[in-house]
Motif scaffolding. Structure first.
Motif, PDB file in Angstrom:
ATOM      1  N   ARG A   1       0.840  -1.196   0.000  1.00 46.60           N
ATOM      2  CA  ARG A   1       0.000   0.000   0.000  1.00 46.60           C
ATOM      3  C   ARG A   1       0.870   1.239   0.000  1.00 46.60           C
ATOM      4  O   ARG A   1       1.889   1.282   0.668  1.00 46.60           O
ATOM      5  CB  ARG A   1      -0.847   0.050   1.270  1.00 46.60           C
TER       6      ARG A   1
ATOM      7  N   SER B   1      -1.404   4.093   4.490  1.00 48.02           N
ATOM      8  CA  SER B   1      -2.337   3.327   5.303  1.00 48.02           C
ATOM      9  C   SER B   1      -3.124   4.322   6.148  1.00 48.02           C
ATOM     10  O   SER B   1      -2.601   4.929   7.066  1.00 48.02           O
ATOM     11  CB  SER B   1      -1.598   2.305   6.164  1.00 48.02           C
TER      12      SER B   1
ATOM     13  N   GLN C   1      -5.756   6.154   8.733  1.00 54.60           N
ATOM     14  CA  GLN C   1      -5.945   5.964  10.171  1.00 54.60           C
ATOM     15  C   GLN C   1      -7.019   4.924  10.483  1.00 54.60           C
ATOM     16  O   GLN C   1      -6.825   4.065  11.333  1.00 54.60           O
ATOM     17  CB  GLN C   1      -6.347   7.313  10.792  1.00 54.60           C
ATOM     18  N   TRP C   2      -8.150   5.012   9.732  1.00 50.16           N
ATOM     19  CA  TRP C   2      -9.258   4.099  10.052  1.00 50.16           C
ATOM     20  C   TRP C   2      -8.839   2.661   9.866  1.00 50.16           C
ATOM     21  O   TRP C   2      -9.221   1.767  10.612  1.00 50.16           O
ATOM     22  CB  TRP C   2     -10.491   4.419   9.188  1.00 50.16           C
ATOM     23  N   LEU C   3      -7.972   2.438   8.870  1.00 48.91           N
ATOM     24  CA  LEU C   3      -7.547   1.078   8.591  1.00 48.91           C
ATOM     25  C   LEU C   3      -6.684   0.543   9.735  1.00 48.91           C
ATOM     26  O   LEU C   3      -6.801  -0.609  10.145  1.00 48.91           O
ATOM     27  CB  LEU C   3      -6.765   1.040   7.278  1.00 48.91           C
ATOM     28  N   GLN C   4      -5.833   1.414  10.269  1.00 49.75           N
ATOM     29  CA  GLN C   4      -4.973   0.993  11.372  1.00 49.75           C
ATOM     30  C   GLN C   4      -5.810   0.624  12.586  1.00 49.75           C
ATOM     31  O   GLN C   4      -5.550  -0.391  13.244  1.00 49.75           O
ATOM     32  CB  GLN C   4      -4.003   2.122  11.732  1.00 49.75           C
TER      33      GLN C   4
ATOM     34  N   ALA D   1      -7.687  -2.623  11.795  1.00 57.46           N
ATOM     35  CA  ALA D   1      -6.804  -3.791  11.864  1.00 57.46           C
ATOM     36  C   ALA D   1      -6.569  -4.195  13.316  1.00 57.46           C
ATOM     37  O   ALA D   1      -6.570  -5.379  13.655  1.00 57.46           O
ATOM     38  CB  ALA D   1      -5.480  -3.492  11.173  1.00 57.46           C
TER      39      ALA D   1
ATOM     40  N   ARG E   1       0.890   1.324  19.571  1.00 55.18           N
ATOM     41  CA  ARG E   1       1.464   1.754  18.301  1.00 55.18           C
ATOM     42  C   ARG E   1       2.622   2.714  18.542  1.00 55.18           C
ATOM     43  O   ARG E   1       2.798   3.715  17.853  1.00 55.18           O
ATOM     44  CB  ARG E   1       0.408   2.385  17.397  1.00 55.18           C
TER      45      ARG E   1
ATOM     46  N   GLU F   1      -0.830  -6.019  11.479  1.00 55.29           N
ATOM     47  CA  GLU F   1      -0.180  -4.877  10.844  1.00 55.29           C
ATOM     48  C   GLU F   1       0.077  -5.101   9.369  1.00 55.29           C
ATOM     49  O   GLU F   1       0.177  -4.170   8.586  1.00 55.29           O
ATOM     50  CB  GLU F   1       1.145  -4.595  11.551  1.00 55.29           C
TER      51      GLU F   1
ATOM     52  N   THR G   1      -2.278  -3.410   7.207  1.00 53.07           N
ATOM     53  CA  THR G   1      -2.181  -1.968   7.036  1.00 53.07           C
ATOM     54  C   THR G   1      -1.103  -1.620   6.018  1.00 53.07           C
ATOM     55  O   THR G   1      -1.083  -0.534   5.477  1.00 53.07           O
ATOM     56  CB  THR G   1      -1.848  -1.260   8.364  1.00 53.07           C
ATOM     57  N   ARG G   2      -0.195  -2.537   5.777  1.00 47.35           N
ATOM     58  CA  ARG G   2       0.895  -2.235   4.851  1.00 47.35           C
ATOM     59  C   ARG G   2       0.688  -2.827   3.466  1.00 47.35           C
ATOM     60  O   ARG G   2       1.242  -2.353   2.494  1.00 47.35           O
ATOM     61  CB  ARG G   2       2.217  -2.721   5.429  1.00 47.35           C
TER      62      ARG G   2
ATOM     63  N   ARG H   1      -2.052  -4.615   0.504  1.00 47.51           N
ATOM     64  CA  ARG H   1      -3.396  -4.917   0.036  1.00 47.51           C
ATOM     65  C   ARG H   1      -3.332  -6.376  -0.378  1.00 47.51           C
ATOM     66  O   ARG H   1      -2.443  -6.780  -1.126  1.00 47.51           O
ATOM     67  CB  ARG H   1      -3.712  -4.023  -1.167  1.00 47.51           C
TER      68      ARG H   1
END
Lengths: 357, 537
Positions: free
Chosen positions: A11, A14, A16-19, A22, A297, A346, A349-350, A352
């Protein structure tokens, strides 16, 4: 026949919402896995979870214990956020905690006559130095000889733990302990005050909160913090900009080790009032602190919260050990499962990830 | 170039199907911000050694990764042995008899040669050690590759490890072998052995495609050569019918894209003085040899040359990231040969390195990236702290002045386009008001518009009186920007002359190491005499 395959694509960003997503999903999956373990042990997972929660957070007593246990987690965890930010993977906070406890105990036993307002600060200072120096060993080996700090810091845990054993079984064994491998109780001057009706040694708690804020400011606002962030994210760029990698590696390790050392001081001076064998001083606070830092984090302020949560888990784990007759190692299994899922999460988040047919 | 035009047309399946084992047509592969392959056509004949020549970033490796199934092309077709091929993965490629040897070897260091060769094969449940060992010995015998099947990988030299990679491909039945820059890690002796092996393989009916940017290898080893530039195939030629200088011209291009408005600038005193500098590369081999140069205030000195001839090592020796093994470097008369990088930055040495990401922190904000060189000094750094208001003002100022296209200063720099990243990098270095600005491959991978703004910025620095050392593989760029040009080959300066006197043919020969002019490192000497006095070596 074509077999469907996973395809990983890096990706570019990444969000914020995805972090957050996850993290939440990872924790849920970790709970699910733990539920399976409970089931295999013949315990109804829902009841177990309820007992853990009630044990850690559901009563005044539980909350007090949770805060008590969150103190060492917070100190060591906050230190680790800094080390990890600087890309020094200090796995040995447990050993640094023991060294802090050793130095503080030594001072407490040796200078028991000193007044509290001198002795306690000296113990904290000594404990910080003990932990820091213990962490300096892997740091120097890494900076000078490129020895992997993961291995050296971890191995030094066992050295520190054996040093504690040697002292309590040997030269420091108390005179009025009826043969138990513990030291004599510290003089009153070396005992930290506690909140009424609890084991919360509040000076250490205040120190931990203060240090969390200080470390946050250090990373976010200072030149040194900037150097730590740059070194951690891209050592090449740090070198290119003339930053001293060795200095930074050493410094973040010293600070993180020192904070773990303070956690050790808090345990001997605030909980036990004496030195005990290693498993008596710490049920793996230094290792759980890794999860504290990672769950946060690497944000020192968030580590205050995660330390509290994991402190509650430790207390809740103790509660179900007794109530549901589960082995003592159950809590460690939890911790391991949670860390595994959080780190694995994690990945999402990095990258796809697609299924290709 | 009429002959080149006709050469592009070769890939028509109907009339080449008998001889061509691979046909790639109209391959387009886009990456965020770059078109790596822009309608590339390639035709490889059965049993030939086919060289793929081009600069860094010309799209050679991408094209081969498409053929090997690592990348999926956005457009275009691939034909293998007359059949339309859909190659989605390296497994598909292997099934079609295609094997690839990457620049970075993919071997398990602690395992033996035999174990590495059969790793991942699903022939039988048990480890087919003995049969495999026998087959490996047969292959090494047949193609003249000396490898001990029982040796551990870590015990082997780079050349031997490469042979293991070749064995891996052959063991899997590869008929077509792709090698990515196979000689970059090899000693001259190993290179010779490799070329022999490749010739023996083609004699046995194998086909070899090798990627290179070294002209001499193309001439020595290949039957035909395809030249790529900026993602496009420029020409496919019979090697016997061409020469090094012709290939160099095709590779770097000759037409000037822009007319640059270069103002007359009076050159000032010497800023950078390099005297007999030597340095080693990462493998400890000599990379820069007794190199002497002077760069004056207000001039751009361009270093032309094929990549890997010591440019990177030269830059790193000047910036302090690499130790000089001999010689002396001075900036404004002060010896900096052995002072740490920070002290050089403080003396005004700024650098845009060729590998952009060694000078940037991808995950950090644009603002945090822009202060990398001056975070210690006021107004950014105050006491122990960073002044956040000053950072914001400084970053916003640079973003505006250098027209960096970004949502705001808090955006992580990796989110920007290549041109904007490069502009931010250059902005940062220029904002420090350098005495010496080193710009290595400043426009590589950028599109035409971004290239032009970067060029304008470099010319503006020259007008300000900065000494600019430009390192580029793009000859067109070097010639149009520079006041003087030095050609580098194997870590030595082959010639140094005013850019206006440049002779493309001679430069090509110098880049290939075939011509060396008497060295005049100083400006006065170079201006005072005709430089064309040199004889072909």
């Amino acid at each position: 026949m074509k077999i469907p395959r996973l395809r990983f694509e890096r990706r570019l960003s990444s969000p914020q919402w995805l972090q957050v997503a996850a993290l939440v999903v990872s924790l849920l999956l970790a709970m699910l896995t733990i539920a399976v373990i409970f089931y295999a042990l013949g315990v109804n997972p829902l009841i177990a979870f309820q007992r853990i929660f009630r044990g850690g957070f559901g009563s005044v007593y539980g909350l007090k214990e949770t805060v008590t246990k969150s103190i060492p987690l917070m100190l060591a965890g906050v230190g680790l956020t800094l080390a990890f930010k600087g890309r020094m993977y200090n796995i040995g906070a447990e050993g640094q905690l023991f060294m802090g406890a050793i130095v503080a105990s030594g001072l407490a036993l040796e200078f028991s006559e000193w007044p509290a307002y001198i002795l306690l600060p000296v113990m904290f200072l000594g404990g910080f130095l003990g932990g820091a120096l213990w962490a300096a060993i892997p740091a120097i080996l890494k900076a000078r000889f490129r020895v992997d700090e993961v291995l050296t810091s971890l191995m030094l845990v066992y050295v520190a733990s054996d040093a504690v054993k040697y002292l309590v079984y040997g030269p420091w064994r108390g005179t009025d302990t009826r043969g138990f491998p513990i030291t004599d109780e510290f003089s009153a001057a070396a005992q930290l005050p506690r909140l009424i009706d609890s084991r919360i040694h509040y000076p250490t708690l205040i120190l931990a909160l203060l240090l969390a804020v200080l470390i946050y400011l250090l990373v976010a606002r200072t030149k040194l913090g900037y150097e730590i962030r740059v070194t951690g994210e891209n050592p090449d760029a740090a070198r290119y900009a003339g930053m001293n990698y060795q200095k930074i590696a050493l410094l973040v390790m010293l600070i993180s080790g020192g904070l773990a050392g303070l956690a050790g001081v808090g345990e001997v001076a605030g909980i036990h009032f004496r030195m005990r064998p290693p498993e008596g001083i710490s049920p793996g606070y230094g290792f759980t602190a890794i999860i504290v830092a990672w769950l946060a984090r690497l944000n020192p302020l968030a580590a205050i919260l995660t330390a509290f949560l994991l402190g509650g888990l430790l207390v809740g784990g103790d509660a179900i050990q007794i109530a549901l007759n589960l082995p003592a190692a159950t809590v460690h299994v939890f911790n391991g499962v949670i860390l595994l899922f959080v780190i694995a999460g994690e990945l999402f988040t990095r990258y796809r990830i697609r299924l290709e047919f | 170039m009429p002959d080149d035009q006709s050469a592009i047309m070769v890939a028509a399946p109907q009339d080449t199907v008998e001889t061509a084992t691979i046909i790639m047509r109209g391959i387009i592969k886009r990456f965020p911000g770059v078109v790596a392959n822009d309608g590339a056509n390639l035709e490889v004949r059965k049993g030939e050694i086919h060289a793929l020549l081009g600069e860094n970033g010309a799209g050679k490796t991408t094209l081969m990764n498409v053929l090997y199934g690592i990348y999926h092309p956005d457009e275009g077709e691939i034909w293998v042995d007359g059949q339309r091929a859909a190659i989605h993965s390296p497994q598909d490629a292997i099934r079609l008899g295609i094997g690839m040897i990457h620049q970075q070897f993919r071997l398990v260091q602690t395992h033996s040669v035999t174990e590495n060769v059969i790793l991942g094969l699903k022939e039988s449940f048990f480890f087919p050690e003995r049969a495999a060992r026998k087959r490996i010995l047969e292959l090494t015998e047949k193609y003249g590759m000396k490898v001990d099947p029982d040796a551990r990988i870590w015990q082997l030299s780079a050349g031997e490890q490469q042979r293991v990679e070749i064995l891996k491909a052959l063991y899997r039945g590869a008929k077509i072998l792709i090698l990515d820059e196979p000689t970059s890690m090899l000693t001259p002796g190993e290179t010779k052995d490799l070329l022999n092996t490749l010739r023996r393989m083609t004699a046995e009916g194998h086909t070899v495609v090798f990627i290179t940017h070294k002209l001499e290898e193309v001439i020595e080893a290949s039957d035909r050569v395809t030249v790529l530039r900026q993602g496009k195939v420029i020409a496919t030629l019979e090697t016997a019918a061409t020469g090094e200088s012709k290939l160099a011209q095709l590779m770097v291009g000759r037409e000037v894209l822009f007319h640059l408005d270069k103002k007359q600038v009076d050159t000032g005193p010497v800023v950078l003085e390099i005297d007999k500098l030597s340095a080693l590369n990462d493998k400890g081999m000599t990379a820069v040899v007794d190199l002497s140069l002077e760069v004056h205030a207000g001039e751009i000195l361009g270093i032309a040359g094929v990549a890997g001839n010591g440019q990177r090592e030269l830059v790193e020796a000047i910036t302090g990231l690499r130790d000089a093994t001999g010689g002396r470097i001075a900036v404004n008369g002060q010896d900096i040969t052995h002072v740490p990088p920070r002290a050089r930055i403080e003396r005004g040495v700024c650098c845009v390195p060729g590998e952009r990401w060694t000078a940037l922190i991808p995950g950090m904000s644009i603002a945090d990236n822009l202060i990398l060189k001056n975070y210690l000094q006021p107004p950014i750094g105050r006491g122990l702290f960073l002044d956040r208001a000053a950072i914001a003002a400084y970053a916003d100022g640079l973003i505006k002045d250098y027209a960096i296209m970004t949502p705001d200063r808090r955006t992580p720099i990796k989110m920007l386009s290549g041109g904007n990243i490069q502009r931010a990098l250059l902005a940062r270095e220029i904002a420090c008001q350098p005495a010496l600005l080193i710009a290595a491959h400043p426009t590589s991978g950028l599109d035409v518009g971004a290239t032009e703004t970067i060029w304008q910025l470099l010319l503006a620095e020259r007008e300000r009186g900065t000494a600019v050392l430009l390192i580029s593989e793009d000859l067109e760029e070097t010639l149009s920007l520079s006041d003087r040009v030095a050609v580098i080959f194997e870590g030595q300066i082959m010639g140094l002359f005013p850019a206006k006197d440049a002779n493309l043919e001679q430069i090509s020969l110098m880049m290939a190491g075939a011509l060396r002019l008497p060295v005049r490192s100083t400006l006065r000497q170079a201006q005072g005499s005709a430089y064309l006095a040199g004889e072909p070596a």
